[in-house]
Design an enzyme around this catalytic site. Sequence first.
Site, PDB file in Angstrom:
ATOM      1  N   GLU A 248       0.805  -1.236   0.000  1.00 19.66           N
ATOM      2  CA  GLU A 248       0.000   0.000   0.000  1.00 19.66           C
ATOM      3  C   GLU A 248       0.834   1.280   0.000  1.00 19.66           C
ATOM      4  OE1 GLU A 248      -3.857   2.039   2.255  1.00 19.66           O
ATOM      5  OE2 GLU A 248      -3.066   0.127   2.965  1.00 19.66           O
ATOM      6  N   LYS A 265      -8.830  -0.669   0.745  1.00 23.84           N
ATOM      7  CA  LYS A 265      -9.903  -1.065   1.669  1.00 23.84           C
ATOM      8  C   LYS A 265     -10.819  -2.018   0.911  1.00 23.84           C
ATOM      9  CE  LYS A 265      -9.878   0.022   5.170  1.00 23.84           C
ATOM     10  NZ  LYS A 265      -9.234  -0.704   6.312  1.00 23.84           N
TER      11      LYS A 265
END
Length: 450
Positions: A248, A265
């Site tokens: 990420e 997410k």
Amino acid sequence: MSYFKQKLNTEPTSAFDLLSQLYDLTGLVYLHDQNFPVIAFLPKKFLVFQQSILQQFHQTTFNQYQLHPKATTVTEFSNFDQTTPSAQQNVVFDGGYIGFFSYDYSANQHVNISSHPQPSFFLGQYSTFLRFQDNAWYFHSREENAQAIYAFISDLIAQPTSKNLSALTLLEASHPRWSKQQYLNAFQHVQEYIKAGDCYQINLTQEFKATAQGSLLNSAQALWQLTHAPYAGYLKINDFELLSCSPELFIEFQNNRKIKTRPIKGTMPRFNDPQQDQRSKEKLSRSEKDQAENVMIVDLLRNDLSVYAETGSVTTTKLFEIESFNQVHHMVSEITATLKEEINPMQMLLSALPGGSITGAPKIRAMQIIEELEGAPRGAYCGSLGYFNFDGTGRWNILIRSIQKYQTELSMWAGGGITIASDAEAEYQECFDKISAMLNLLNTWQKTDL
């Protein structure tokens, strides 16, 4: 200031091999940096914050450092020249500041939480580093004695093996600190807070821990090969090691004050069977629950960026993209903005930490609930590892899928965003989907009685 660049007299070799040879150099750090690998060492000066004490060290002679009588703040320490555009087409490290900020340090800027006894942040000013380009490693330095440093580094790398890299041994298998029932109890508390209107989403995580001896670096190559993480990295400060296998990006600082963030997410597992794997990917793509989680974090990050961005520049450029990694599929969105001219990039980074994707919404209340329910400080996990060039460009990750070792304590964490639509069993399983492959590999270093 002169700039010395020289190709290393070695065949293309792995970052792990080089790190092993350079293991005893102060401030050793590696960033995979989205396929622009860099290894840095011997910072001119560095800051370290541990157990509420901030210290600043300056290099006196080769690999020797002296404590400075008065430490500066992080923003004072980082001096940027944003008036000169970068000559690099891509954002790559070219000399500047490398380090990490833990979740504990970042959250404590906003709320009172407990902190791990290990270092809470490290930031070094680096003028000497190795960078992989054109299928070779190159030595770069702005130091006056750059040629002497190059000769020393070349001699180190020419040695067959590192004498000081001790084998990693787990004295017990890495295991969850919580039982399943403890996780389900914490999940239920989150649901109660959501129903009471305290929050919309909480990123609930659990710790997996073990007692270990030896160097965490010994496990790095196998873990990096397993995960192929774009924001992998390694950092060593005395008896603390941090190993990142993160997929990420938190914030990328580009030329002309442009910034980009890509929050993750939404997660589904990968499968060996291509058809089953495709169904898993499509299920994530269609998941209204994961889209709802994702858009909450997009809104939170848009708000975080807008504080320092030019009015009207904050834009959601990609929404609900599916990215596939070795163990999981992730739902990823992208937000871009333009920083105001007067904003210091370091100031903006510190203000935005910790990232919304690993706290929840609203952020302040989410961090308070996390402190109440998780029962142990996260340490570096969910913080950020990265760099700034001297011109203010740079790239910082989110420290998920990461392992930290302090003295003999080794830990990694996993979790996910909990909303009113979350299912407790599915969220519990998601923790294992994310890190079970890493845990299984890590446990191969467990000590066995012969």
